[in-house]
Design an enzyme around this catalytic site. Structure first.
Site, PDB file in Angstrom:
ATOM      1  N   HIS A 175      33.420  23.294  46.336  1.00  0.00           N
ATOM      2  CA  HIS A 175      34.506  24.073  45.757  1.00  0.00           C
ATOM      3  C   HIS A 175      34.954  23.416  44.466  1.00  0.00           C
ATOM      4  O   HIS A 175      35.038  22.182  44.365  1.00  0.00           O
ATOM      5  CB  HIS A 175      35.685  24.173  46.733  1.00  0.00           C
ATOM      6  CG  HIS A 175      36.613  25.299  46.400  1.00  0.00           C
ATOM      7  ND1 HIS A 175      37.617  25.169  45.475  1.00  0.00           N
ATOM      8  CD2 HIS A 175      36.669  26.577  46.847  1.00  0.00           C
ATOM      9  CE1 HIS A 175      38.278  26.323  45.381  1.00  0.00           C
ATOM     10  NE2 HIS A 175      37.721  27.197  46.200  1.00  0.00           N
ATOM     11  N   HIS A 176      35.245  24.242  43.454  1.00  0.00           N
ATOM     12  CA  HIS A 176      35.586  23.716  42.132  1.00  0.00           C
ATOM     13  C   HIS A 176      36.879  22.912  42.148  1.00  0.00           C
ATOM     14  O   HIS A 176      37.126  22.094  41.243  1.00  0.00           O
ATOM     15  CB  HIS A 176      35.711  24.877  41.131  1.00  0.00           C
ATOM     16  CG  HIS A 176      35.247  24.522  39.753  1.00  0.00           C
ATOM     17  ND1 HIS A 176      35.542  23.321  39.140  1.00  0.00           N
ATOM     18  CD2 HIS A 176      34.506  25.210  38.849  1.00  0.00           C
ATOM     19  CE1 HIS A 176      35.015  23.289  37.936  1.00  0.00           C
ATOM     20  NE2 HIS A 176      34.376  24.420  37.729  1.00  0.00           N
ATOM     21  N   SER A 177      37.721  23.114  43.143  1.00  0.00           N
ATOM     22  CA  SER A 177      38.969  22.352  43.218  1.00  0.00           C
ATOM     23  C   SER A 177      38.721  20.872  43.480  1.00  0.00           C
ATOM     24  O   SER A 177      39.597  20.036  43.244  1.00  0.00           O
ATOM     25  CB  SER A 177      39.876  22.920  44.310  1.00  0.00           C
ATOM     26  OG  SER A 177      39.256  22.808  45.587  1.00  0.00           O
ATOM     27  N   GLY A 179      36.722  18.988  41.844  1.00  0.00           N
ATOM     28  CA  GLY A 179      36.531  18.306  40.576  1.00  0.00           C
ATOM     29  C   GLY A 179      35.802  19.214  39.605  1.00  0.00           C
ATOM     30  O   GLY A 179      35.255  20.247  39.999  1.00  0.00           O
TER      31      GLY A 179
END
Length: 521
Positions: A175-177, A179
């Site tokens: 998930h992009h959250s 990093g």
């Protein structure tokens, strides 16, 4: 389409992966805190504004990193390596926790990692029909199901399938959250070692600052500094006016590669093509540019050729358009959305330390948005594309657009919340045409827990674009990676052909004009 037997096998293997609704509820996972100890405040960390943005409903983005290997994958060796490294990283051993239902505040909370939830090794037939298509479809199917938020937001799939470009493939989905792309790729590289020296970390090129010393007098230096400051302020003001105009009303031209509303929710496909990095360096050195300038120029040329063909196909029954040199409409507005990393670069050694012991290295998402315009036209000469690209990028470098958009995003998230800020970010990005990124990879061949790597291909999906383009270097190769919506771009390999051919034409033009220079080390 591929063989029905292969399709059935793919569905069977994908269905063995647990879907979010099949997972245990979050309250049960919370009991698996590290070492079964009570959860303390040290185990909790509030999500950064950018990470919260990536969890907004309209901006739920993922990163996929595909690694090809020269040998088959020994799954037990990889599992043991992950257990000694990634399992200890704060983000790879943390799940999301809602602090309260009213404020919707989210925090990272450290938990123990259950291998069965994150490492998947499907039992595949070594003689599978159409292996390249199988792997492509396998990865595409992953985009149809979100990761389970009650567990650390990553997974890896080890596919012992021999393709035309590797003996086996590993697919990371994150998930992009967790990093930004640069930090996550660097983290994975920290899990690798040089093939020539199994104890040494990879060598990644670093930017060097130009020597500020000069024989010019202080007076002229002062005048140049004043002028530089004035142009910096002017460029920033112009860029921010255009950025706000994009938010309010200014949209890109509706071309055959621009996605329709809701494109972020469709299943994506991932394709790649490897070209020579030496050819890119040849153009770079001959024309006094950066690699970024050259890849932007190649992209500009490739997109122009591809769109010219697409418009020719649309207008084929009118006026014999295929006989025309250019079928492109005039004044096409086509912009790329680029995420600029604003965090100081974290060295690979620091990331390796972060997985082995307490480290002061900073982690997370810290980026700003830049809108870069492409000139879509058939130029008189191939080198015109790279010259135009260099002019645009040089101007963007002398602007604080990325820093300003980063500050604005943070303020909006704090004032109106991540959900509303996500809607604003979605609107800005959907008014552009594509996303673009470029990462520098290792200078020498590396191995991932003893498995020599042939290529690395990072992708992003979940943003409101039908096309994301990424350039990833590795040793003397450059891999062009495309994330596409197949309903919008049904022939991505033709786009790759145009990009590859554009690089060849630009490189040939440099040779024909005798512009080559020896590379300066």
């Amino acid at each position: 389409m591929y063989h029905k037997k292969t399709q059935a096998l793919l569905k069977s293997e994908i269905n063995t992966i647990k879907k979010p609704q099949d997972m245990e509820p979050e309250t049960k996972v919370a009991a698996t805190s590290r070492h079964d100890e009570p959860i303390t405040n040290e185990d909790r960390l509030t999500l950064s504004p950018a990470s919260r943005l990536f969890h907004s409903p309209q901006f739920n983005c993922y990163i996929v990193i595909v690694m090809g290997f020269q040998t088959g994958i020994n799954a037990e060796v990889v599992k043991a390596g992950l257990k000694e490294t990634l399992y200890h990283h704060p983000r790879f051993s943390s799940k999301l926790e809602n602090k309260d239902s009213k404020g919707g505040k989210k925090r990272w909370i450290r938990v123990s990692v259950n291998e069965e939830d994150h490492v998947f090794v499907p039992n595949l037939d070594s003689n599978i029909d159409h292996p390249d298509q199988f792997v492509e479809d396998y990865i595409s199917n992953l985009t149809t199901a979100p990761l389970d938020l009650s567990k650390p937001l990553w997974e890896v799939h080890l596919l012992n399938v021999k393709t035309s470009y590797a003996e086996a493939v590993a697919v990371f989905r994150l998930h992009h959250s967790m990093g930004d792309g640069a930090s996550l790729m660097s983290l994975l590289l920290a899990c690798t070692r040089k093939t020539s020296d199994p104890d040494a970390l990879p060598t990644v090129p670093t930017k060097t600052r130009a020597d500020s010393s000069s024989n010019s007098s202080w007076f002229w230096w002062f005048i140049l500094a004043i002028w530089s400051g004035i142009t910096l302020i002017w460029n920033t003001l112009v860029d921010m006016v255009l950025f706000i105009a994009t938010l309010v009303f200014w949209q890109d031209t509706k071309t055959p590669i621009k996605g329709a509303p809701g494109v972020e929710l469709t299943a994506k496909r991932f394709v790649h093509r490897t070209v020579s990095l030496d050819h890119i360096k040849q153009v770079k050195n001959a024309m006094g540019m950066t690699i970024n300038d050259v890849v932007f120029g190649v992209t500009q040329a490739g997109l122009s050729q591809y769109l010219n063909r697409r418009y020719a196909g649309q207008n084929e029954k009118y006026e014999g358009s295929k006989q025309k040199r250019s079928n492109l409409p005039k004044n096409i507005r086509l912009r790329a959305n680029v995420l600029a990393n604003l965090r100081p670069t974290v060295g690979i050694q620091a990331l390796a330390d972060m997985m082995a012991k307490t480290s002061k290295a900073r982690w997370g998402n810290r980026f700003g948005y830049i809108l870069i315009p492409f000139t879509i036209a058939l130029q008189d000469g191939p080198l015109d594309y790279v010259r135009q690209a260099k002019a645009v990028i040089d101007r963007k470098k002398h602007s604080l657009e990325a820093f300003c958009t980063y500050l604005i995003a943070n303020v909006l998230i704090k004032i109106i919340g991540a959900k509303a800020a996500g809607s604003i970010a979605h609107r800005v990005i959907s008014h552009s045409t594509l996303s673009f990124s470029n990462l520098v990879g290792p200078l020498e061949e590396i191995s991932f827990y003893g498995h020599p790597i042939t290529f690395m291909a990072p992708y992003v999906y979940g943003h409101p674009h039908a096309l994301h383009m990424h350039f990833q270097s590795y040793v003397e190769k450059m891999t062009i990676c495309l994330t596409i919506d197949p309903d919008v771009i049904p022939d991505p390999n033709k786009l790759l052909d145009d990009l590859e051919e554009s690089l060849k034409l630009i490189c040939d033009a440099v040779l024909d004009r005798g512009l080559t220079k020896e590379e300066v080390v």
